[in-house]
Enzyme design. Structure first.
Site, PDB file in Angstrom:
ATOM      1  N   ARG A 106      -2.236 -59.912  32.427  1.00  0.00           N
ATOM      2  CA  ARG A 106      -1.990 -60.173  31.012  1.00  0.00           C
ATOM      3  C   ARG A 106      -1.858 -61.684  30.802  1.00  0.00           C
ATOM      4  NH1 ARG A 106       2.207 -62.352  31.544  1.00  0.00           N
ATOM      5  NH2 ARG A 106       2.207 -62.981  29.353  1.00  0.00           N
ATOM      6  N   ALA A 144      -3.481 -64.475  27.702  1.00  0.00           N
ATOM      7  CA  ALA A 144      -4.842 -64.714  27.222  1.00  0.00           C
ATOM      8  C   ALA A 144      -5.739 -65.406  28.248  1.00  0.00           C
ATOM      9  CB  ALA A 144      -4.795 -65.506  25.913  1.00  0.00           C
ATOM     10  N   ARG A 198      -8.572 -54.700  25.208  1.00  0.00           N
ATOM     11  CA  ARG A 198      -7.505 -55.217  24.349  1.00  0.00           C
ATOM     12  C   ARG A 198      -8.126 -56.029  23.221  1.00  0.00           C
ATOM     13  NH1 ARG A 198      -2.281 -57.782  26.821  1.00  0.00           N
ATOM     14  NH2 ARG A 198      -1.485 -56.977  24.837  1.00  0.00           N
ATOM     15  N   GLN A 256       8.660 -59.321  28.907  1.00  0.00           N
ATOM     16  CA  GLN A 256       7.918 -60.308  29.691  1.00  0.00           C
ATOM     17  C   GLN A 256       8.745 -61.562  29.948  1.00  0.00           C
ATOM     18  OE1 GLN A 256       6.831 -58.835  26.855  1.00  0.00           O
ATOM     19  NE2 GLN A 256       4.646 -58.400  26.912  1.00  0.00           N
ATOM     20  N   ASP A 315      -2.315 -65.978  21.709  1.00  0.00           N
ATOM     21  CA  ASP A 315      -3.496 -65.200  22.069  1.00  0.00           C
ATOM     22  C   ASP A 315      -4.687 -65.494  21.177  1.00  0.00           C
ATOM     23  OD1 ASP A 315      -2.759 -62.680  24.104  1.00  0.00           O
ATOM     24  OD2 ASP A 315      -1.051 -63.591  23.117  1.00  0.00           O
ATOM     25  N   ASN A 335       0.769 -64.417  18.467  1.00  0.00           N
ATOM     26  CA  ASN A 335       1.413 -64.446  19.783  1.00  0.00           C
ATOM     27  C   ASN A 335       2.309 -63.215  19.895  1.00  0.00           C
ATOM     28  OD1 ASN A 335       1.828 -65.790  22.326  1.00  0.00           O
ATOM     29  ND2 ASN A 335       3.896 -66.262  21.648  1.00  0.00           N
ATOM     30  N   LYS A 336       2.915 -63.058  21.042  1.00  0.00           N
ATOM     31  CA  LYS A 336       3.731 -61.884  21.312  1.00  0.00           C
ATOM     32  C   LYS A 336       4.738 -61.640  20.194  1.00  0.00           C
ATOM     33  CE  LYS A 336       3.130 -59.773  24.110  1.00  0.00           C
ATOM     34  NZ  LYS A 336       2.213 -58.598  24.075  1.00  0.00           N
TER      35      LYS A 336
END
Length: 352
Positions: free
Chosen positions: A53, A55, A96, A203, A244, A254-255
């Site tokens: 995982r 990017a 994804r 994460q 990402d 982003n996350k």
């Protein structure tokens, strides 16, 4: 676990085994286990299930993965080879949807095939291998440059906050948001680093806190809802996150949780920097509203990490993997080319 993650490769090509070798990130921090992925199905699943995982790392993995697919295409006819190669690329690209580096790397590999119509299939395979390894090496070089540019934005002793994992585990080396931390650590900057746990997949807790502490840095893990408190306490001098996808107007995906951190940083007057290779900038996506946000399984919220289910049966769950941070909240985007400030039309000026 005392393993220094800098001594481990996030991903690699094993030519003898014809395999993509990755650290299984779903097992960290308790177990460092390498997976040898040989089939397209295995690689697709590894990307989808977050065994690999981040990017840039996804792009690296896709490049190596599609090269391995090329090795399995048994034909000497260019047209047939190109058709089957394109089918394999489409398949990997479906794993994804949000990280643009996935399609970017696959498109780059497809251009190799498109420009080699006069080559033999063995020659095309060699070109593809070289390009895949070049993409990985460029990732390493780019992340180091991002770190060098980001170092101009900080001072020794700074308190830094990061969200999710934009570290070595998300790239081939150094990371994006953490590159400034790794390079600063080597220079004796003695940063005080705060890592958001990053729910629901943790994460920040499992990966960022692990790799930074293993590298000997001063890192403190906090729950996501503690970010406001540490900012109010005056412990944070700058925020660095990865991303990402960057839309054409400077909005950033982003996350999940990143947007909230940016809003808090704006409120407390703290610089908020996004660290991203230029390959993450998607000029074909006008604004953040046009970014396809991946929806993850409900079980990641209700069941994962718990011995027993932690939510009532039948309750509805909304579990987006990413959110979009408006460009007005971003102090600067740090790429390998420098530190950029973006106007609404995405015209940029190098600040350094």
């Amino acid at each position: 676990m005392n393993t220094n993650i800098l001594d481990m490769e996030t991903l690699a090509l094993d030519e003898e085994e014809r395999a993509l070798v990755i650290i299984d990130q779903t097992k960290l921090p308790n177990k460092a286990e390498y997976l040898h992925l040989k089939t397209q199905g295995e690689i697709w699943t590894a990307i989808r299930d977050l065994q690999v995982r981040g990017a840039p790392a996804i792009g690296d993995a896709a490049a190596i993965g599609i090269y391995l697919a090329a090795l399995e295409i048994d034909t000497d006819d260019y047209v047939e080879f190109a058709r089957r190669f394109h089918e394999a690329a489409d398949y990997l690209n479906s794993s994804r949807p949000t990280a643009v580096n996935l399609s970017w790397a696959l498109n780059r590999m497809e251009k190799i095939v498109q420009g080699a119509k006069d080559k033999s299939i063995p020659e095309i395979r060699t070109l593809l291998r070289d390009e895949a390894l070049r993409i990985k090496q460029e990732d390493i070089d780019i992340c180091k440059k991002i770190g060098e540019h980001a170092l101009t934005l900080v001072k020794p002793g700074y308190g830094l906050l990061t969200h999710c994992n934009a570290g070595q585990l998300a790239t081939a080396k150094y990371g994006t948001a953490t590159a400034v931390m790794y390079l600063g650590h080597k220079k004796g900057y003695n940063f005080k680093i705060y890592a958001d746990e990053t729910r629901p997949l943790l994460q920040g807790a499992r990966l960022t806190a692990y790799e930074l502490s293993a590298a000997g840095m001063d890192v403190t893990l906090i729950c996501d809802n503690m970010a406001a408190t540490v900012m109010k306490n005056g412990w944070i001098d700058a925020v660095f996150v990865g991303c990402d996808r960057v839309a054409a107007n400077g909005d950033v995906a982003n996350k999940i949780g990143t947007s909230g951190v940016a809003i808090l940083a704006k409120h407390y007057g703290i610089p908020f920097y996004v660290c991203a290779p230029t390959s993450t900038i998607d000029m074909n996506t006008p604004t953040g509203a046009d970014i396809h946000i991946e929806q993850r399984p409900a079980e990641e919220v209700t069941d994962m990490w718990y011995k027993e289910r932690m939510a009532p049966e039948g309750v509805k769950v909304y579990n987006p993997a990413f959110d979009v941070t408006d460009h007005e909240l971003i102090t600067g985007i740090v790429t390998e080319e420098g530190v950029h400030s973006f106007a609404k039309d995405f015209s940029c000026e190098i600040q350094i």
